[in-house]
Enzyme design. Sequence first.
Site, short mmCIF file in Angstrom:
data_model
loop_
_atom_site.label_atom_id
_atom_site.label_comp_id
_atom_site.label_asym_id
_atom_site.label_seq_id
_atom_site.Cartn_x
_atom_site.Cartn_y
_atom_site.Cartn_z
N HIS A 100 0.86 -1.19 0.00
CA HIS A 100 0.00 0.00 0.00
C HIS A 100 0.90 1.24 0.00
O HIS A 100 1.97 1.24 0.60
CB HIS A 100 -0.92 0.00 1.23
CG HIS A 100 -1.95 1.09 1.14
ND1 HIS A 100 -1.67 2.38 1.50
CD2 HIS A 100 -3.24 1.07 0.72
CE1 HIS A 100 -2.75 3.12 1.29
NE2 HIS A 100 -3.71 2.35 0.82
N GLU A 137 -3.86 2.19 -7.44
CA GLU A 137 -4.24 3.28 -6.54
C GLU A 137 -3.36 4.49 -6.83
O GLU A 137 -2.25 4.59 -6.26
CB GLU A 137 -4.05 2.86 -5.08
CG GLU A 137 -4.91 1.69 -4.66
CD GLU A 137 -5.24 1.73 -3.17
OE1 GLU A 137 -6.43 1.75 -2.84
OE2 GLU A 137 -4.31 1.76 -2.35
P1 PGA Z 1 -9.47 6.04 -0.05
O1 PGA Z 1 -8.31 5.00 0.25
O2 PGA Z 1 -10.65 5.27 -0.57
O3 PGA Z 1 -9.76 6.70 1.28
O4 PGA Z 1 -8.95 7.01 -1.05
C1 PGA Z 1 -8.02 3.95 -0.60
C2 PGA Z 1 -6.78 3.25 -0.14
O5 PGA Z 1 -5.82 3.93 0.25
O6 PGA Z 1 -6.71 2.01 -0.12
#
Ligand code: PGA
Length: 259
Positions: free
Chosen positions: A109, A173
């Site tokens: 992450h 992401e």
């Molecule tokens: P968010 O986070 O939906 O708050 O943008 C997603 C993540 O970091 O996995």
Amino acid sequence: MHEAIEMQDIAATHDCPMLRTMERKKLIAANWKMNPPPSGWDAPDSPYRPHPSVDVVVCPPFLWLRECIGEELVVGAQCGHPEAKGTHTGCVSMAMLAEEGCAYVICGHSDRRREQKETNADVVAQAKAALKATLIPIVCIGETREERQTGKAKDVVSAQLKDLPEGIVLAYEPVWAISNGDPSTPAATSADAQEMHAFIRSQLPKSAQETTRILYGGSMKPENAAELLAQPDIDGGLVGNASLSPKDFGEIVNIAAKK
Ligand code: PGA
């Protein structure tokens, strides 16, 4: 079960894109990050419970793993150490997570790449160890705002994909779209997200291209989930902030169920 196997056999032996796409069941994962479980998470009708047509996964902080597993949720850890045991103070191994009853684990992450300085090589080692321990790794990739603005987004994700094993779930992401708890943060547009998802799919080995699920993460919420999840290469979501609201999370799961 028998039917599912037959479908897979047909898909494997016939070049039928529709059948192959059908294998990519939508997956919606709640990443609660360093927050306690939202109230009502264990209610009988809680949206965090398994769903008949969407894979719903909940990733709580370590302290709540056991409780969530006890409630029969499908549970993922937020990270895991690649070595089975040893002198790694503060860490929990992939093998321990699997033994505890976790089914998934998030690897790489962007919070951990930034705060714990996890490198692409670390993330590859985690993903391999997770698979060895029979966990499904959800491997996060994505560029920062600066990398996007300087035209490096595709190079960055290509480097993050290098040497990853097959059999994983990916989560694209874009770091610039992650809410960091601010619900007014805009997500990537569905067009930008789809472009990157298609690119990521094209970078996978041929044998994994059609079957690998690529989730989108970064400010997914009920207002934008339908458009994002309608994209052909977006197979679900890794949801942070909105996953802390059972109502919002439930709406996202319901939207995914209709796709
Ligand atoms: P968010 O986070 O939906 O708050 O943008 C997603 C993540 O970091 O996995």
